[in-house]
Scaffold this active site. Structure first.
Site: not given
Ligand code: ADP
Length: 544
Positions: A183, A327, A436, A441
């Site tokens: 990640t 993930e 918060k 929220w």
């Molecule tokens: P990191 O958590 O380090 O950014 P990832 O690249 O795996 O790693 O990112 C996944 C996260 O990105 C998701 O859990 C979400 O919070 C955000 N995300 C991905 N796609 C979208 C989307 N279309 N809209 C909003 N948030 C998104």
């Protein structure tokens, strides 16, 4: 009763066989410093076989981790196939990690061999001498080997030149590891996710479906989303599976370079995060450039601001919103509009702005953030998204962070959303980014999207800052469009927001900045913003 069907292994070897046999003359194109590199699936297949022989020669065996430290280019694609198809495990290392994270992920994965683009050698050299498991570095470049403290180092092209163009691919178990990715650490220390051949295979089918990205051999696919990040959304495998033309930008991802590549290579499907498209849209508007070949722009990683989708639509470009995470391989939802909702109205626009329907194979539910109670799909109730499916990880590498998985086997995503009656997911925020305020929220994502609708605003990010009375209050960091620098005020933003959000959502302060810090994959880096905010004076207008 048993079926008459075999357990035919779902491995990436099948995609390699299919693309090179059925589409030998289809192009794979890479932008380089000195112009375009172009070859075909036939030559790609031969070089993948050469690379497989070379890996054997380097002593890489089944299950050994092979790291890559590279941009999106044809050599990286060769590694994407040769490594897993020999039974080894491809570990794509994020180029933009801080040195301590870089050192951590390579040592945690215990990479044996590291393939490095010459252009990013300096970034890796920062951890030279700290990577005890790496026995061999291989430099991805033309020409002579650069002088580097990373030793021993071989030249990729020399290595391949000495090898035969065929390889006896071994029988593989589809459940074995094919690749791994960490990640990006937006919210903490990187955690390893390990993909199997089976998960990559099935994920490719899901990505390619008509109601997903609708991938076809007729497409020309440009993954701008990095191959070192969440497998470039599975596009390297899915596009090869269908035999599409592949176009790689390498490190040339500025708007002018992208526009040229899209135009020259007839790109139908460029995919990337919103920040990439925000700057491309600016460029298109400034130069009047048209991109008629583009069919659809898959976009995810963070929410698409409405102003971006509308701006693209005005230029005849359709964006396709998707959501997922490392993930989940990563594609979990895609916002294709159901036929009954396709009426060109505001309803359809709002659906397109949501993150979408779970793709076939992925199951999704909402659990209340405080009690964990399962929430209804009524478009109002919010909860943390939990998912499961054949390409949703059931744990992290080395078993870290087990509390991210429920007792009944669902992944807790850390994303808060509502789901409407039709099944469309709308992300409200990350649990860690929700503001918060007074026990309620505020969605930082919704505020950002609203602010980015202001005609003078280029980018906006909202964070919660500690507040003595309300616990937290929102503060907005805003980058004006270049032509409006110094010519936009906090009052203008707040007046603009007033009819769009609840009064108590209005940011306590708007801070104008030249840029918003971005993560390694181009998302707004709220961890850094919070650190910056902590060093700044408290909000000027305290809330009542
Ligand atoms: P990191 O958590 O380090 O950014 P990832 O690249 O795996 O790693 O990112 C996944 C996260 O990105 C998701 O859990 C979400 O919070 C955000 N995300 C991905 N796609 C979208 C989307 N279309 N809209 C909003 N948030 C998104």
């Amino acid at each position: 009763m048993r079926s008459t069907m075999p357990d035919f292994p779902l491995t990436l070897q099948h995609f390699l066989w299919r693309s090179t046999t059925l589409y030998p003359d289809k192009e794979i194109v890479t932008r380089r410093e000195q112009g375009i590199h172009r070859y075909h699936y036939r030559e790609f297949g031969e070089r993948v076989a050469r690379l497989a022989n070379a890996l054997k020669g380097l002593g890489v065996g089944p299950g050994d981790r092979v790291g890559t430290f590279a941009w999106n280019n044809y050599r990286h694609l060769e590694l994407y196939f040769a490594v897993p198809c020999t039974g080894a495990v491809l570990h794509t290392v994020n180029l933009r990690l801080f040195p301590e994270h870089l050192e951590f992920v390579i040592n945690d994965a215990e990479d044996r061999v590291l393939f490095v683009d010459a252009s990013v050698l300096p970034a890796l050299e920062r951890v030279a001498g700290k990577l005890p498991t790496v026995r061999q570095y291989v430099c991805l470049a033309d020409g002579p080997l650069p002088d580097s403290p990373l030793k021993p180092m071989l030249s990729y092209e020399d290595l391949l030149a000495a090898q035969p163009t065929v390889y006896a691919w071994p029988a593989l178990d589809e459940r074995e590891a094919a690749a791994m990715c960490y990640t990006s650490g937006t919210t903490g220390k990187p955690k390893g996710v390990v993909y199997s051949h089976r998960s990559a295979f099935l994920h490719s089918f899901a990505v390619a479906l008509t109601d997903s990205m609708g991938l076809s051999e007729a497409d020309s696919v440009l993954p701008v989303v990095p191959m070192f990040h969440a497998n470039s959304w599975g596009l390297a495998y899915a596009a090869t599976m269908v035999g599409a033309k592949l176009v790689f930008p390498d490190r040339f991802i500025d708007p002018a370079s992208l526009a040229t590549l899209i135009r020259d290579e007839g790109v139908t499907l460029p995919a990337g995060v919103p920040t990439v498209w925000i700057s491309l849209l600016q460029y298109l508007e400034k130069t009047g450039t048209q991109l008629p070949s583009v069919r659809i722009i898959p976009c995810g990683g963070s929410a698409i601001p409405p102003a971006l989708m509308d701006g693209m639509a005005r230029r005849g470009l359709t964006m396709l919103h998707a959501w997922g995470m490392t993930e989940t391989s990563p594609v979990a939802t895609i916002s294709q509009v159901k036929r009954a909702l396709r009426d060109g109205s505001e309803v359809e626009r709002r659906v397109r702005l949501k993150q979408g329907l779970p793709v076939p194979g992925v199951e999704l539910r909402l659990a209340a953030v405080d009690t964990g109670a399962i929430q209804p799909w009524d478009g109002k109730a919010v909860g943390e998204i939990q998912v499961r499916g054949p390409w949703v990880t059931s744990g992290y590498y080395r078993g870290v962070d087990p509390e991210r998985f429920t007792a009944d086997g669902w992944l807790r995503t850390g994303d808060v959303a509502n789901v409407d009656r039709e099944g469309y997911v709308q992300i409200v925020d990350r649990t860690k980014d929700l503001v918060k305020s007074g026990g309620e929220w505020i969605s930082s994502v919704e505020l950002e999207s609203a602010i980015m609708g202001h005609p003078k605003v280029l980018e906006a990010a909202v964070i919660g800052v500690p507040h003595p009375k309300w616990q937290e209050r929102p503060v907005a960091y805003v980058v004006p469009k270049p032509e409006h620098h110094g010519a936009i005020t906090q009052d203008e933003i707040l007046t603009y927001l007033q009819p769009l959000v609840a009064k108590w959502w209005l940011p306590d302060e708007v801070r104008f900045v030249d840029e918003i810090p971005k993560t390694s994959v181009g998302k707004f880096d709220k961890k850094v913003l919070r650190e910056i905010a902590a060093r700044q004076v408290p909000a000027a207008i305290p809330s009542e």
